[in-house]
Design an enzyme around this catalytic site. Structure first.
Site, short mmCIF file in Angstrom:
data_model
loop_
_atom_site.label_atom_id
_atom_site.label_comp_id
_atom_site.label_asym_id
_atom_site.label_seq_id
_atom_site.Cartn_x
_atom_site.Cartn_y
_atom_site.Cartn_z
N SER A 118 0.79 -1.23 0.00
CA SER A 118 0.00 0.00 0.00
C SER A 118 0.83 1.28 0.00
O SER A 118 1.53 1.54 -0.96
CB SER A 118 -0.95 -0.03 1.19
OG SER A 118 -1.89 0.99 1.07
N HIS A 119 0.78 2.03 1.09
CA HIS A 119 1.45 3.33 1.15
C HIS A 119 2.90 3.21 1.60
O HIS A 119 3.61 4.21 1.68
CB HIS A 119 0.69 4.25 2.09
CG HIS A 119 0.56 3.65 3.46
ND1 HIS A 119 -0.29 2.63 3.74
CD2 HIS A 119 1.22 3.92 4.61
CE1 HIS A 119 -0.17 2.29 5.01
NE2 HIS A 119 0.74 3.06 5.57
N ASP A 289 -2.49 6.54 -3.19
CA ASP A 289 -1.35 5.77 -2.69
C ASP A 289 -0.97 4.67 -3.68
O ASP A 289 -1.55 4.56 -4.77
CB ASP A 289 -1.62 5.21 -1.29
CG ASP A 289 -2.65 4.09 -1.29
OD1 ASP A 289 -3.44 4.02 -2.24
OD2 ASP A 289 -2.65 3.28 -0.34
N ASP A 291 -1.37 1.44 -4.02
CA ASP A 291 -2.35 0.46 -4.51
C ASP A 291 -3.70 1.08 -4.84
O ASP A 291 -4.65 0.37 -5.17
CB ASP A 291 -2.51 -0.69 -3.51
CG ASP A 291 -3.09 -0.25 -2.18
OD1 ASP A 291 -2.80 0.89 -1.75
OD2 ASP A 291 -3.84 -1.02 -1.57
N ASP A 293 -6.06 2.73 -3.12
CA ASP A 293 -7.27 2.78 -2.29
C ASP A 293 -7.36 4.07 -1.46
O ASP A 293 -8.42 4.40 -0.94
CB ASP A 293 -7.42 1.52 -1.41
CG ASP A 293 -6.21 1.22 -0.56
OD1 ASP A 293 -5.21 1.97 -0.64
OD2 ASP A 293 -6.26 0.22 0.17
N ARG A 294 -6.26 4.82 -1.35
CA ARG A 294 -6.32 6.08 -0.59
C ARG A 294 -6.43 7.28 -1.52
O ARG A 294 -5.98 7.23 -2.66
CB ARG A 294 -5.04 6.26 0.24
CG ARG A 294 -4.86 5.22 1.29
CD ARG A 294 -3.66 5.56 2.14
NE ARG A 294 -3.53 4.57 3.19
CZ ARG A 294 -2.91 4.77 4.33
NH1 ARG A 294 -2.31 5.93 4.57
NH2 ARG A 294 -2.84 3.82 5.24
N LYS A 390 -11.66 0.49 0.18
CA LYS A 390 -11.69 1.92 -0.06
C LYS A 390 -11.21 2.16 -1.49
O LYS A 390 -10.53 1.32 -2.06
CB LYS A 390 -10.87 2.68 0.97
CG LYS A 390 -9.44 2.22 1.16
CD LYS A 390 -8.86 2.89 2.40
CE LYS A 390 -7.37 2.64 2.57
NZ LYS A 390 -7.08 1.47 3.43
C1 VG1 Z 1 -3.24 2.26 8.47
C2 VG1 Z 1 -4.40 3.23 8.67
C3 VG1 Z 1 -5.72 2.49 8.52
C4 VG1 Z 1 -5.75 1.80 7.15
C5 VG1 Z 1 -4.55 0.90 7.00
C6 VG1 Z 1 -4.47 0.27 5.63
O1 VG1 Z 1 -3.27 1.27 9.47
O2 VG1 Z 1 -4.32 3.84 9.93
O3 VG1 Z 1 -6.76 3.41 8.67
O4 VG1 Z 1 -6.93 1.05 7.01
O5 VG1 Z 1 -3.35 1.64 7.20
O6 VG1 Z 1 -4.43 1.22 4.61
P1 VG1 Z 1 -2.33 1.34 10.78
O7 VG1 Z 1 -2.61 0.05 11.50
O8 VG1 Z 1 -0.93 1.47 10.28
O9 VG1 Z 1 -2.76 2.54 11.53
V1 VG1 Z 1 -3.64 0.89 3.18
O10 VG1 Z 1 -4.02 2.05 2.08
O11 VG1 Z 1 -2.03 0.90 3.75
O12 VG1 Z 1 -4.06 -0.68 2.78
CO CO Z 2 -3.49 1.51 0.14
#
Ligand code: VG1
Ligand code: CO
Length: 563
Positions: A118-119, A289, A291, A293-294, A390
């Site tokens: 992801s990010h 981001d 992937d 979704d953000r 998302k």
């Molecule tokens: C983070 C965010 C959470 C989100 C998750 C996955 O998790 O706070 O809101 O759903 O990333 O997003 P954490 O446990 O690091 O706070 V993504 O776009 O990285 O799949």
């Molecule tokens: Co993501």
């Protein structure tokens, strides 16, 4: 060619516990340890698909990061050996997370595997991740991820078909005979199905009236794909379909290392977009981001829309989107740390509003039960029940629909919301890569503090503000649909004026600990609406640091990222 499946002996690892969103580790952890990826995939197939594995169809795709291609090929060989009948794979292994969710639903598969961190940064020194999504298109719930983890701790063999070689670069169907059964690999255009779906959900003709080149009421937009997977989607949708000029999209070629950047759409990591928007030539800016979704939404002069406010504004204006005209608006939801701005909209429209733990997997049951249409997280996640993830591109199309329909600017929509409901100021301070021991100590201290009966009613002061603690707890959630209970989701101090101070440890980092400090404060004085949230929330931030001793314990005097 007739192929045969083989059993390969392996040794278990003890650290393959999926976090908030799948297994995320440094690329080297996967690359340099024998069978690390194979073990996790075998456990995922058993725990995620189980009895339905033989003859099943699965979707496989990822954000194009380093190691994704190797992992895709490995998954093809393992699925063939495990009796899967068919794989639907994005060309070159590319599919955004929302696209995977859609394809699982559209083709009614037994689930899908998403290859992304992801990010998190990518490249040989970056991170890689693996996530399983269930037949509803959503991230596997904890019952499944816990089972995956259990299996990885005792796994002794996996199945693969070493001689099988599929070409993932060419769109079309390839078939193989594996132990007498036909195994099909179908390589899909990564964006086609998703784009068709967006055209069903939104009124593209309406959006064109503001974004198309030569539009009568033009809105100059700038969309930054940050070299993540959304690039091809952005090009197809905004330029080819909506007719926006080529200059409105940037960084649209997916790169294995995201150009060396953090593919995270916030004010820190999407600084180049902010800088461009500050020149004042655009009325709307957005970034995604890795992937896809953000999303981050900016207005004229880089006017920043917090994801919490973005959710509330969309909640208020969903009616202008054809999809919701058909389905009706069933209810809203937000993750616990997300501000209560959307709750105020829900109250005024008489809809249900749910508060769930952090992570998109907690929204799925509510959507499947027809209780939830729109939801979001403060971490730049916005989405609806059109899929079970998302969806960054969806969020931008939703915003553009609202802008086209209302003929207002981003800033005007925000002012309207604040004038009507007051402003829920929100900020998140991240302390990334802190040593694990002091981070755990801080959380343990806070957990001890909240059970002290003397805490409720206690007053804390900073600057000219005094707050009284009304509720102190560690957030626990009972799913209203299946009654599953999820505990320990964040320490909360809720003040008597509904201001909140929340502490959580991240579940997506790949090394050390990341402390997330979430602060929310409500103001109904219009003179304050335009103020900077860091200024307005300073007293609460100070109190949070004082209560937690965060600086003393971790040695960190400032957050690494503020959103
Ligand atoms: C983070 C965010 C959470 C989100 C998750 C996955 O998790 O706070 O809101 O759903 O990333 O997003 P954490 O446990 O690091 O706070 V993504 O776009 O990285 O799949
Ligand atoms: Co993501």
């Amino acid at each position: 060619m007739a192929l045969t499946a083989q059993k390969v002996g392996t040794k278990p690892y003890d650290d393959q516990k999926p976090g908030t969103s799948g297994l995320r580790k440094a690329v080297k952890v996967y690359q340099n340890q024998p069978n690390y990826t194979e073990n996790f995939i075998q456990a995922t197939l058993i725990a995620g698909v189980g009895d339905r594995l033989k003859g099943s169809t699965l979707v496989v795709g990822g954000d194009g990061r380093f190691y994704g291609k190797e992992a895709t090929e490995l998954i093809i060989r393992m699925c063939a050996a495990n009796g899967v009948s068919k794989l639907l794979i994005g060309q070159n292994g590319l599919l955004s997370t929302p696209a995977v969710s859609y394809l699982i639903r559209k083709y009614q598969t037994q689930g899908g595997i998403i290859l992304t961190a992801s990010h998190n940064p990518g490249g040989p020194d970056g991170d890689f991740g693996i996530k399983f999504n269930t037949p509803n298109g959503g991230p596997a719930p904890e019952a499944i991820t816990n089972r995956i983890f259990e299996i990885t701790k005792s796994i002794s063999e996996y199945l693969t078909c070493p001689a099988l070689q599929a070409d993932i670069s060419t769109i079309g169907t390839q078939t193989f005979q594996v132990d007498g059964a036909t195994f099909t690999v179908e390589i899909l255009d990564s964006v086609a199905d998703y784009v068709t779906y967006m055209k069903e959900i939104f009124n593209f003709e309406s959006i064109k009236t503001i974004v198309a080149e030569g539009a009568v009421t033009p809105l100059k937009i700038l969309i930054n794909a940050m070299h993540g997977v959304t690039g091809p989607y952005v090009r197809r949708i905004f330029v080819d379909e909506l007719g926006a000029p080529e200059s409105s999209i940037i960084n649209c070629v997916p790169l294995q290392d995201f150009g060396g950047h953090h593919p995270d759409p916030n004010l820190t990591y999407a600084a180049d977009l902010v800088k461009e928007l500050k020149k004042g030539q655009h009325g709307f800016g957005a970034a995604f981001d890795g992937d896809g979704d953000r999303n981050m939404i900016l207005g004229h002069n880089a006017f920043f829309v917090t994801p919490c406010d973005s959710l509330a504004i969309l909640a208020q204006n969903l009616d202008c989107i054809p999809y919701f005209q058909k389905t009706g608006v069933k209810g809203y939801a937000r993750s616990m740390p997300t501000s209560g701005a959307v709750d105020r909209v829900a109250k005024s429209t008489g809809k249900e509003c749910f508060e769930v733990p952090t992570g998109w997997k907690f929204f799925g049951n509510l959507m499947d039960a027809g209780r939830l249409s729109l939801c979001g997280e403060e971490s730049f996640g916005t989405g609806s029940d059109h899929i079970r993830e998302k969806d960054g591109v969806w969020a931008v199309l939703a915003w553009l629909s609202v802008l086209a329909h209302t003929n207002k600017s981003v800033e005007e929509l925000l002012m309207d919301h604040w004038n009507k409901f007051g402003r829920n100021f929100f900020t998140r301070h991240d302390f990334e890569n802190v040593d694990t021991a002091p981070a755990n100590e801080m959380m343990a201290n806070l957990n001890a503090l909240i059970v002290d009966p003397a805490l409720v009613g206690k007053q804390y002061s900073s600057g000219d503000k005094t707050y009284t603690v009304a509720v102190a707890d560690n957030f626990s959630y009972t799913d209203p649909i299946d009654n599953s209970v999820t505990k320990g989701q964040g320490v909360r101090l809720i003040m008597s004026d509904d201001s909140r101070v929340i502490f959580r440890l991240s579940g997506t980092g790949s090394s050390g600990a990341t402390i997330r400090l979430y602060i929310e404060g409500y103001e109904s004085d219009p003179a304050k609406y335009g103020l900077d949230s860091q200024v307005v929330l300073k007293p609460l931030i100070d109190i949070a640091l004082q209560v937690s001793q965060l600086q003393e314990l971790t040695g960190r005097t400032a957050p690494t990222v503020i959103t």
